[in-house]
Design an enzyme around this catalytic site. Structure first.
Site, mmCIF file in Angstrom:
data_model
loop_
_atom_site.group_PDB
_atom_site.id
_atom_site.type_symbol
_atom_site.label_atom_id
_atom_site.label_comp_id
_atom_site.label_asym_id
_atom_site.label_seq_id
_atom_site.Cartn_x
_atom_site.Cartn_y
_atom_site.Cartn_z
ATOM 1 N N CYS A 118 0.833 -1.205 0.000
ATOM 2 C CA CYS A 118 0.000 0.000 0.000
ATOM 3 C C CYS A 118 0.867 1.254 0.000
ATOM 4 O O CYS A 118 1.377 1.662 1.041
ATOM 5 C CB CYS A 118 -0.937 0.003 1.205
ATOM 6 S SG CYS A 118 -1.990 1.469 1.271
ATOM 7 N N CYS A 156 -0.406 4.110 2.122
ATOM 8 C CA CYS A 156 -0.180 3.943 3.564
ATOM 9 C C CYS A 156 1.284 4.198 3.923
ATOM 10 O O CYS A 156 1.583 4.844 4.928
ATOM 11 C CB CYS A 156 -0.519 2.522 4.007
ATOM 12 S SG CYS A 156 -2.031 1.851 3.328
ATOM 13 N N ASP A 157 2.198 3.646 3.148
ATOM 14 C CA ASP A 157 3.596 3.574 3.577
ATOM 15 C C ASP A 157 4.563 4.433 2.767
ATOM 16 O O ASP A 157 5.739 4.539 3.123
ATOM 17 C CB ASP A 157 4.078 2.109 3.517
ATOM 18 C CG ASP A 157 3.284 1.221 4.461
ATOM 19 O OD1 ASP A 157 2.842 1.740 5.503
ATOM 20 O OD2 ASP A 157 3.087 0.046 4.163
#
Ligand code: NDP
Length: 312
Positions: free
Chosen positions: A136, A139-140
Site C-alpha cells: 500500500c 499507507c507507507d
C-alpha cells in the site's frame, strides 16, 4: 448445536466491521461481530498509520484496530473470534454457520470480510514484511521520501502507486512482467512521461536482499529466453501492486459479485442483491481500499441495517 439469535450479524473484524459494530450498538441492534483468523484485518500487518484522521502523531495499525474494537465493545457489541464456514441467505432469518458447530440466526447481516493484497510468493516478501515490503503506497509511501523504491505490476494500481511514490521518492522502478502496461492510457502516459519513474519491462523479481531491511532486489529480464539476464537494483522499498483478492468465497452463488469477485452494492447504500444483507469495506471496494473509507462504509452499513429493520 447452539443457536445464537441476533438482529445484526457482522462478519469481519477490520475497520469496516468494527465501525459497523459501533453504529449498530448505538442504534440498539445488539450486534454480534465474528472476527476471523486475523482480528483487525489488513491494518494489523502495517506498522504506522499516519493518514487516519484524529491521530496527529500517527498510530500503529494493530493499536488503532484495538481502539476501534474497544470502542464497539464499550457500546455493548458482542465480538467473538470464529471462523464462518458457510452462510444461508435463501430465507429469513439468515443463518451463519461457525466452525465450532454454533449457528447464528440473523435478521440482517453486514459482510466486512475485506480483501487481501496479492504477493508474488517469494520467501523474501515474508522476511522483509514491514521492513521495506508493502502492498500500500498510500499507507507507507511517506516513509520513503527521497529514497529509491520499486513497484511491481502493470495495471492501474501499479501506475497510480508509482506516480504517487514518484512525488515523494528519489527514484521509482516499475517492474512489469510483460512488454507492455495493462493500465489505462492516461495512467500509462503519466508513468512513462515521469522522469523519476523507470519502467523495467519483461522483468520479474526473484529475490530481495538487505541486512535487516530491504536494500535491493534481484531481477531477471526476459526469463526463459536466449536474452535472459539477471541484475540487481538498489531500493529501500518494495511495493506490490499486482491486485487484491476479495474474501468472498463464502458468499459465491448467493450474493452478487463482479467479475473480480467484489460484492456489488447499490451505492451509495451498502445494500447487496439480498434484502437485509449489506457489504462494507474492501470486500466491496476495488478502488479506494483505505481504512477511512472502510470505516465510513461500516457506518453506512449499520445505518442501512437499522433502517431495514425499522421498515419491516
Ligand atoms: P490488475 O489486475 O488490473 O493488474 C494487475 C497487474 O499485476 C497486471 O499488470 C499483472 O500483470 C500484474 N501481475 C499479476 N500477477 C503478477 C505476478 N505474479 N508477477 C508480476 N506481475 C503480476 O489490478 P489493479 O489492482 O491494477 O486494478 C484492479 C482494477 O481496479 C482494474 O479494473 C483497474 O482498472 C481498477 N483501478 C482503477 C483505478 C482508477 O481508475 N483510478 C485505480 C486502481 C485500480 P499482467 O498484465 O501480465 O497480467
Amino acid at each position: 448445536m447452539a443457536t445464537i439469535k441476533t438482529n445484526c450479524a457482522i462478519i469481519g473484524g477490520g475497520p469496516a466491521g468494527y465501525t459497523a459494530a459501533i453504529y449498530a450498538s448505538r442504534a440498539n441492534l445488539a450486534p454480534l461481530l465474528i472476527e476471523g483468523m486475523q482480528p483487525g484485518g489488513q491494518l494489523t500487518t502495517t506498522t504506522e498509520v499516519e493518514n487516519f484522521p484524529g491521530y496527529p502523531e500517527g498510530i500503529s495499525g494493530p493499536q488503532m484496530m484495538e481502539d476501534i474494537r474497544l470502542q464497539a465493545q464499550r457500546f455493548g457489541a458482542d465480538i467473538r473470534l470464529g471462523v464462518v464456514t458457510s452462510v444461508d441467505f435463501s430465507k429469513q432469518p439468515y443463518t451463519i454457520n461457525l466452525g465450532n458447530s454454533e449457528v447464528i440466526e440473523a435478521k440482517t447481516v453486514i459482510i466486512a470480510t475485506g480483501a487481501n493484497a496479492r504477493y508474488l510468493g517469494l520467501p523474501d516478501e515474508q522476511r522483509y514484511m514491514g521492513m521495506g515490503v508493502s502492498a500500500c503506497a498510500t499507507c507507507d509511501g511517506f516513509f520513503y521520501r527521497n529514497r529509491n523504491v520499486a513497484v511491481v505490476g502493470g495495471g492501474d494500481t501499479a501506475c497510480e502507486e508509482a506516480a504517487y511514490l514518484a512525488s515523494l521518492a528519489n527514484k521509482v522502478y516499475l517492474i512489469v512482467r510483460k512488454p507492455f502496461l495493462r493500465a489505462s492510457k492516461v495512467m500509462q502516459e503519466r508513468v512513462l512521461s515521469n522522469p523519476k519513474i523507470e519502467v523495467l519491462f519483461n522483468c520479474n523479481t526473484i529475490g530481495l536482499f538487505g541486512e535487516d531491511v530491504v536494500e535491493g532486489a534481484k531481477i531477471v529480464e526476459n526469463k526463459g529466453t536466449g536474452n535472459e539476464r539477471e541484475f540487481e537494483i538498489q531500493i529501500d522499498g518494495f511495493f506490490l501492486a499486482i491486485g487484491h483478492t476479495p474474501n468472498t468465497a463464502l458468499f459465491k452463488g448467493q450474493v452478487e459479485l463482479d467479475a473480480e469477485g467484489y460484492i456489488i452494492v447499490k451505492s451509495p447504500s451498502t445494500a447487496t442483491n439480498i434484502p437485509g444483507v449489506f457489504a462494507a469495506g474492501d470486500v466491496a471496494d476495488p478502488f479506494y481500499r483505505q481504512a477511512i473509507n472502510a470505516a465510513a462504509a461500516g457506518c453506512r452499513a449499520a445505518m442501512d441495517a437499522d433502517r431495514y429493520l425499522i421498515d419491516r
